[in-house]
Design a protein around this motif. Structure first.
Motif, mmCIF file in Angstrom:
data_model
loop_
_atom_site.group_PDB
_atom_site.id
_atom_site.type_symbol
_atom_site.label_atom_id
_atom_site.label_comp_id
_atom_site.label_asym_id
_atom_site.label_seq_id
_atom_site.Cartn_x
_atom_site.Cartn_y
_atom_site.Cartn_z
ATOM 1 N N GLN A 85 -36.007 -7.395 27.783
ATOM 2 C CA GLN A 85 -35.226 -6.920 26.641
ATOM 3 C C GLN A 85 -35.128 -8.016 25.576
ATOM 4 N N PHE A 86 -36.281 -8.522 25.167
ATOM 5 C CA PHE A 86 -36.364 -9.619 24.201
ATOM 6 C C PHE A 86 -35.806 -9.221 22.837
ATOM 7 N N MET A 87 -36.152 -8.022 22.372
ATOM 8 C CA MET A 87 -35.703 -7.585 21.050
ATOM 9 C C MET A 87 -34.182 -7.460 21.020
ATOM 10 N N MET A 88 -33.588 -6.899 22.057
ATOM 11 C CA MET A 88 -32.134 -6.761 22.086
ATOM 12 C C MET A 88 -31.467 -8.127 22.021
ATOM 13 N N ARG A 89 -31.967 -9.084 22.810
ATOM 14 C CA ARG A 89 -31.378 -10.423 22.795
ATOM 15 C C ARG A 89 -31.569 -11.090 21.434
ATOM 16 N N LEU A 90 -32.708 -10.832 20.806
ATOM 17 C CA LEU A 90 -32.970 -11.404 19.487
ATOM 18 C C LEU A 90 -32.020 -10.818 18.438
ATOM 19 N N LEU A 91 -31.859 -9.497 18.438
ATOM 20 C CA LEU A 91 -31.023 -8.852 17.427
ATOM 21 C C LEU A 91 -29.531 -9.062 17.651
ATOM 22 N N THR A 92 -29.131 -9.246 18.899
ATOM 23 C CA THR A 92 -27.702 -9.454 19.172
ATOM 24 C C THR A 92 -27.320 -10.923 19.136
ATOM 25 N N THR A 106 -28.104 -13.165 21.373
ATOM 26 C CA THR A 106 -27.872 -13.715 22.707
ATOM 27 C C THR A 106 -29.107 -14.419 23.267
ATOM 28 N N ALA A 107 -30.195 -14.437 22.506
ATOM 29 C CA ALA A 107 -31.399 -15.134 22.952
ATOM 30 C C ALA A 107 -31.115 -16.632 22.990
ATOM 31 N N THR A 108 -31.620 -17.290 24.000
ATOM 32 C CA THR A 108 -31.457 -18.737 24.122
ATOM 33 C C THR A 108 -32.726 -19.434 23.652
ATOM 34 N N ALA A 109 -32.718 -20.726 23.659
ATOM 35 C CA ALA A 109 -33.899 -21.494 23.264
ATOM 36 C C ALA A 109 -34.914 -21.575 24.398
ATOM 37 N N SER A 110 -34.597 -20.980 25.533
ATOM 38 C CA SER A 110 -35.486 -21.009 26.686
ATOM 39 C C SER A 110 -36.805 -20.302 26.376
ATOM 40 N N PRO A 111 -37.929 -20.865 26.841
ATOM 41 C CA PRO A 111 -39.226 -20.200 26.631
ATOM 42 C C PRO A 111 -39.264 -18.799 27.255
ATOM 43 N N ASN A 112 -38.492 -18.580 28.317
ATOM 44 C CA ASN A 112 -38.464 -17.258 28.953
ATOM 45 C C ASN A 112 -37.748 -16.230 28.083
ATOM 46 N N ASP A 113 -36.928 -16.677 27.152
ATOM 47 C CA ASP A 113 -36.143 -15.783 26.310
ATOM 48 C C ASP A 113 -36.806 -15.527 24.961
ATOM 49 N N SER A 114 -37.768 -16.351 24.584
ATOM 50 C CA SER A 114 -38.399 -16.178 23.279
ATOM 51 C C SER A 114 -39.597 -15.234 23.402
ATOM 52 N N PHE A 115 -39.814 -14.500 22.333
ATOM 53 C CA PHE A 115 -40.914 -13.541 22.320
ATOM 54 C C PHE A 115 -41.320 -13.340 20.875
ATOM 55 N N ASP A 116 -42.609 -13.363 20.617
ATOM 56 C CA ASP A 116 -43.121 -13.193 19.262
ATOM 57 C C ASP A 116 -43.570 -11.736 19.096
ATOM 58 N N PHE A 117 -42.829 -10.982 18.295
ATOM 59 C CA PHE A 117 -43.193 -9.598 18.029
ATOM 60 C C PHE A 117 -44.095 -9.556 16.804
ATOM 61 N N ALA A 118 -45.394 -9.556 17.056
ATOM 62 C CA ALA A 118 -46.384 -9.474 15.989
ATOM 63 C C ALA A 118 -47.210 -8.207 16.237
ATOM 64 N N LEU A 168 -37.804 -10.970 11.191
ATOM 65 C CA LEU A 168 -37.564 -11.488 12.547
ATOM 66 C C LEU A 168 -38.363 -12.765 12.798
ATOM 67 N N SER A 169 -39.624 -12.772 12.359
ATOM 68 C CA SER A 169 -40.451 -13.955 12.619
ATOM 69 C C SER A 169 -39.993 -15.163 11.808
ATOM 70 N N SER A 170 -39.393 -14.919 10.634
ATOM 71 C CA SER A 170 -38.908 -16.038 9.824
ATOM 72 C C SER A 170 -37.419 -16.306 10.054
ATOM 73 N N ARG A 171 -36.809 -15.552 10.982
ATOM 74 C CA ARG A 171 -35.386 -15.697 11.333
ATOM 75 C C ARG A 171 -34.487 -15.484 10.108
#
Length: 155
Positions: A44-51, A53-65, A17-20
């Protein structure tokens, strides 16, 4: 042995996920991944990331570390925190035969995991229900002292 293998699967997912690395993500997740979410809908950052649907918006990005990870049989718990936004999260992944089949996602929630067991290790009967034993095996720790809802996950 099973627990460490399951931990490696989950850590490989976070790395992908972190390396896309979409191909690796697809290989690690079941196509019919079961999803449970507890938290504000905006988290629901993970759902948007996996589906996708996440945008490039800072509000939509999330670092799962993950800051901590633990395994109990097929369940792997990962916990982390976005310190800038004061958001803590816990993922409870279920790994079956090297593939992630379920995720329970908790945001700003204190999670306690208990193991359900019967003292005689036989199948439950009406008479043994009263002697059910549920020890706590794991508790989240990254809520930052905030007052957050608490849930119990029985495994």
């Amino acid at each position: 042995m099973e627990e460490s293998a399951n931990q490696r699967v989950v850590l490989a997912l976070y790395d992908a996920l972190s390396s896309r690395d979409v191909d690796t993500v697809h290989k690690l997740l079941a196509p019919d991944l079961e999803w449970w979410f507890h938290g504000p809908p905006t988290h629901q950052f993970m759902m948007r990331l996996l589906t996708g649907t996440a945008t490039a918006s800072p509000n939509d990005s999330f670092d799962f570390a993950p800051e901590s990870i633990a395994a109990f049989g097929s369940t792997v718990l990962a916990e982390g925190c976005d310190h800038v936004r004061s958001i803590s999260w816990v993922h409870a992944w279920t790994v079956t035969d090297g593939i992630i089949t379920q995720v329970r996602e908790y945001f700003n929630t204190s999670l306690t995991v208990t193991r359900i067991s019967f003292p005689d290790q036989s199948s439950p009967s009406t008479s043994s229900i009263t002697s059910l034993h549920c020890p706590s095996v794991w508790e989240s720790s990254l809520s930052g002292g905030k007052s957050v809802p608490g849930l119990v996950l029985a495994i």
